[in-house]
Design a protein around this motif. Structure first.
Motif, PDB file in Angstrom:
ATOM      1  N   GLU A 250      32.890 -23.826 -15.931  1.00  0.00           N
ATOM      2  CA  GLU A 250      34.032 -24.545 -16.497  1.00  0.00           C
ATOM      3  C   GLU A 250      35.340 -23.878 -16.091  1.00  0.00           C
ATOM      4  O   GLU A 250      36.308 -24.541 -15.704  1.00  0.00           O
ATOM      5  N   GLN A 251      35.358 -22.561 -16.174  1.00  0.00           N
ATOM      6  CA  GLN A 251      36.561 -21.814 -15.822  1.00  0.00           C
ATOM      7  C   GLN A 251      36.915 -22.012 -14.344  1.00  0.00           C
ATOM      8  O   GLN A 251      38.092 -22.136 -13.986  1.00  0.00           O
ATOM      9  N   PHE A 252      35.912 -22.085 -13.481  1.00  0.00           N
ATOM     10  CA  PHE A 252      36.132 -22.326 -12.059  1.00  0.00           C
ATOM     11  C   PHE A 252      36.818 -23.675 -11.851  1.00  0.00           C
ATOM     12  O   PHE A 252      37.807 -23.775 -11.124  1.00  0.00           O
ATOM     13  N   PHE A 253      36.301 -24.736 -12.479  1.00  0.00           N
ATOM     14  CA  PHE A 253      36.894 -26.064 -12.337  1.00  0.00           C
ATOM     15  C   PHE A 253      38.316 -26.112 -12.901  1.00  0.00           C
ATOM     16  O   PHE A 253      39.201 -26.736 -12.314  1.00  0.00           O
ATOM     17  N   GLU A 254      38.538 -25.458 -14.011  1.00  0.00           N
ATOM     18  CA  GLU A 254      39.867 -25.446 -14.595  1.00  0.00           C
ATOM     19  C   GLU A 254      40.862 -24.741 -13.678  1.00  0.00           C
ATOM     20  O   GLU A 254      41.980 -25.213 -13.485  1.00  0.00           O
ATOM     21  N   ARG A 255      40.443 -23.631 -13.096  1.00  0.00           N
ATOM     22  CA  ARG A 255      41.318 -22.920 -12.162  1.00  0.00           C
ATOM     23  C   ARG A 255      41.598 -23.768 -10.922  1.00  0.00           C
ATOM     24  O   ARG A 255      42.723 -23.800 -10.430  1.00  0.00           O
ATOM     25  N   MET A 256      40.576 -24.413 -10.403  1.00  0.00           N
ATOM     26  CA  MET A 256      40.756 -25.245  -9.209  1.00  0.00           C
ATOM     27  C   MET A 256      41.680 -26.431  -9.505  1.00  0.00           C
ATOM     28  O   MET A 256      42.536 -26.773  -8.681  1.00  0.00           O
ATOM     29  N   MET A 257      41.498 -27.046 -10.663  1.00  0.00           N
ATOM     30  CA  MET A 257      42.393 -28.150 -11.028  1.00  0.00           C
ATOM     31  C   MET A 257      43.827 -27.640 -11.161  1.00  0.00           C
ATOM     32  O   MET A 257      44.764 -28.284 -10.689  1.00  0.00           O
ATOM     33  N   TYR A 258      43.998 -26.506 -11.796  1.00  0.00           N
ATOM     34  CA  TYR A 258      45.326 -25.956 -11.982  1.00  0.00           C
ATOM     35  C   TYR A 258      45.975 -25.608 -10.645  1.00  0.00           C
ATOM     36  O   TYR A 258      47.145 -25.888 -10.408  1.00  0.00           O
ATOM     37  N   ARG A 259      45.213 -25.032  -9.757  1.00  0.00           N
ATOM     38  CA  ARG A 259      45.742 -24.643  -8.451  1.00  0.00           C
ATOM     39  C   ARG A 259      45.971 -25.843  -7.531  1.00  0.00           C
ATOM     40  O   ARG A 259      46.739 -25.752  -6.572  1.00  0.00           O
ATOM     41  N   SER A 260      45.320 -26.946  -7.814  1.00  0.00           N
ATOM     42  CA  SER A 260      45.487 -28.131  -6.969  1.00  0.00           C
ATOM     43  C   SER A 260      46.906 -28.693  -7.037  1.00  0.00           C
ATOM     44  O   SER A 260      47.296 -29.487  -6.188  1.00  0.00           O
ATOM     45  N   ARG A 261      47.686 -28.248  -8.024  1.00  0.00           N
ATOM     46  CA  ARG A 261      49.073 -28.705  -8.114  1.00  0.00           C
ATOM     47  C   ARG A 261      49.850 -28.347  -6.852  1.00  0.00           C
ATOM     48  O   ARG A 261      50.832 -28.996  -6.510  1.00  0.00           O
TER      49      ARG A 261
END
Length: 167
Positions: free
Chosen positions: A2-13
């Protein structure tokens, strides 16, 4: 996981960063077009009628307003959705930079679109003898639609802020 996906979504900005940079290239293109139009105005000033000169000047104002709109979207969008713009202490900072949230940006965009539409409509009215009446009617309808949309968005923002005020 979950933390991986959240970081990736956040960095996708950061995918937006080149898009905002692309808007700066569009501003450059507008600048080139502006100075080409200005050059043609100055070269042809003796032979241009007053009405034609006013139309060219309105085009220059239109280009300037679109450029301002692009700056607003580019800078505010970057600050709201990508990263804060860090300027040195000696650099001039725009007064509104860092203060415009998505809601106020939306209102300013709507107001800018109405202003740009007004200039475009004025240009069409000044060249009314070359524009079909049906087309002129549609220009007016589109402009009224932009005005009504901007008004409705402003009204909805006021209503939303009243509903969500702390009690």
């Amino acid at each position: 996981m979950e933390q991986f996906f959240e970081r990736m979504m956040y960095r996708s900005r950061w995918v937006l960063a080149p898009i905002y940079f692309g808007l700066s290239l569009a501003i450059l293109a507008l600048g080139i077009k502006f100075f080409l139009e200005l050059f043609h105005l100055l070269v042809d000033i003796v032979v241009l009628s007053e009405a034609d000169m006013i139309l060219v000047v309105l085009s220059l104002v239109d280009i300037a307003m679109v450029g301002g709109l692009l700056i607003m979207v580019m800078m505010s969008g970057y600050e709201n959705f990508v990263s804060q713009i860090d300027l040195g202490k000696d650099e001039e900072k725009l007064s509104w930079l860092g203060k415009m949230d998505a809601s106020s940006l939306k209102a300013k965009i709507a107001a800018s679109i109405v202003a740009i539409s007004s200039i475009h409509l004025l240009k069409k009215f000044m060249a009314a003898e070359t524009v079909d009446n049906d087309k002129l009617l549609w220009y007016v309808v589109m402009h009224i639609t932009f005005v009504a949309s901007a008004f409705a968005m402003g009204l909805l923002d006021v209503l939303y802020s009243r509903v969500n005020q702390p009690k």
